[in-house]
Design an enzyme around this catalytic site. Structure first.
Site, mmCIF file in Angstrom:
data_model
loop_
_atom_site.group_PDB
_atom_site.id
_atom_site.type_symbol
_atom_site.label_atom_id
_atom_site.label_comp_id
_atom_site.label_asym_id
_atom_site.label_seq_id
_atom_site.Cartn_x
_atom_site.Cartn_y
_atom_site.Cartn_z
ATOM 1 C CG HIS A 128 -4.860 -4.824 -26.921
ATOM 2 N ND1 HIS A 128 -5.173 -4.053 -25.827
ATOM 3 C CD2 HIS A 128 -3.516 -4.807 -27.016
ATOM 4 C CE1 HIS A 128 -4.070 -3.565 -25.295
ATOM 5 N NE2 HIS A 128 -3.041 -4.020 -25.990
ATOM 6 C CG HIS B 240 0.371 -6.685 -29.129
ATOM 7 N ND1 HIS B 240 0.853 -5.495 -29.631
ATOM 8 C CD2 HIS B 240 -0.105 -6.402 -27.886
ATOM 9 C CE1 HIS B 240 0.678 -4.538 -28.733
ATOM 10 N NE2 HIS B 240 0.094 -5.071 -27.669
HETATM 11 P P1 5GP Z 1 -0.378 -2.705 -25.019
HETATM 12 O O1 5GP Z 1 0.881 -1.935 -24.680
HETATM 13 O O2 5GP Z 1 -1.544 -2.255 -24.164
HETATM 14 O O3 5GP Z 1 -0.194 -4.186 -25.048
HETATM 15 O O4 5GP Z 1 -0.690 -2.322 -26.526
HETATM 16 C C1 5GP Z 1 -1.375 -1.189 -26.925
HETATM 17 C C2 5GP Z 1 -1.046 -0.982 -28.372
HETATM 18 O O5 5GP Z 1 -2.014 -0.127 -28.936
HETATM 19 C C3 5GP Z 1 0.331 -0.311 -28.599
HETATM 20 O O6 5GP Z 1 1.182 -1.215 -29.294
HETATM 21 C C4 5GP Z 1 -0.013 0.921 -29.442
HETATM 22 O O7 5GP Z 1 0.900 1.126 -30.504
HETATM 23 C C5 5GP Z 1 -1.405 0.627 -29.960
HETATM 24 N N1 5GP Z 1 -2.197 1.811 -30.184
HETATM 25 C C6 5GP Z 1 -2.330 2.874 -29.355
HETATM 26 N N2 5GP Z 1 -3.154 3.787 -29.910
HETATM 27 C C7 5GP Z 1 -3.550 3.293 -31.110
HETATM 28 C C8 5GP Z 1 -4.407 3.771 -32.141
HETATM 29 O O8 5GP Z 1 -4.980 4.870 -32.077
HETATM 30 N N3 5GP Z 1 -4.564 2.992 -33.230
HETATM 31 C C9 5GP Z 1 -3.949 1.774 -33.349
HETATM 32 N N4 5GP Z 1 -4.158 1.090 -34.459
HETATM 33 N N5 5GP Z 1 -3.139 1.278 -32.390
HETATM 34 C C10 5GP Z 1 -2.942 2.040 -31.286
#
Ligand code: 5GP
Ligand code: ZN
Length: 136
Positions: free
Chosen positions: A99, A101
């Protein structure tokens, strides 16, 4: 990947506030937002991180991210947009489904603590560039 949160969102098993969808990608709002409008753009297929993306997925996800970034800018009136993309635990990744952001930014929001940097000499830069070219 039955237990992957983002796969479950793609399958419609978990709710998400969706923004954009096409053949390869899905974009929706982050449930934990740095600012309202903080969006995530994912590839629909379960690919853990950047290293596993096909060229088609890679192109599609950046195209979708570009569109989402323009929409975030227009809809929130933010001063800027930062893209953030983490790979592996050491890279700051917490959900292991690729993903990007899309973060709306505001002047002096001090959201991102930027890294301490050093300026290597030209020889060191050239040596590293040569190593990278070799791997590519
Ligand atoms: P990372 O830390 O891997 O770059 O980002 C993962 C993101 O996924 C986090 O910012 C977290 O808030 C988001 N996230 C985790 N679980 C869910 C979910 O069930 N729904 C949504 N919309 N975002 C999620
Ligand atoms: Zn997944």
């Amino acid at each position: 990947m039955d237990d992957c949160i983002f796969c479950r969102i793609v399958k419609g098993e978990l709710p998400a506030s969706k923004i954009h969808e096409d053949e390869h990608t899905l974009a929706f709002l982050n449930i934990v937002a740095a600012h309202p409008g903080h969006a995530l753009v994912i590839v629909k297929e379960h690919v853990e991180n950047l290293y596993g993306l096909s060229d088609a997925q890679s192109a599609a996800v950046f195209q979708a991210t570009t569109r989402v970034a323009r929409a975030v800018k227009a809809a929130t009136g933010c001063d800027g947009v930062t893209l953030f993309q983490a790979n592996e635990v050491a890279g700051g990744q917490t959900v292991f489904h690729f993903h990007i952001h899309v973060l709306p930014r505001f002047k002096e929001d001090n959201l991102l603590p930027f890294w301490k940097a050093s300026a290597p000499g030209r020889a060191e830069l050239d040596e590293m560039a040569a190593r990278l070219r070799e791997v590519l």
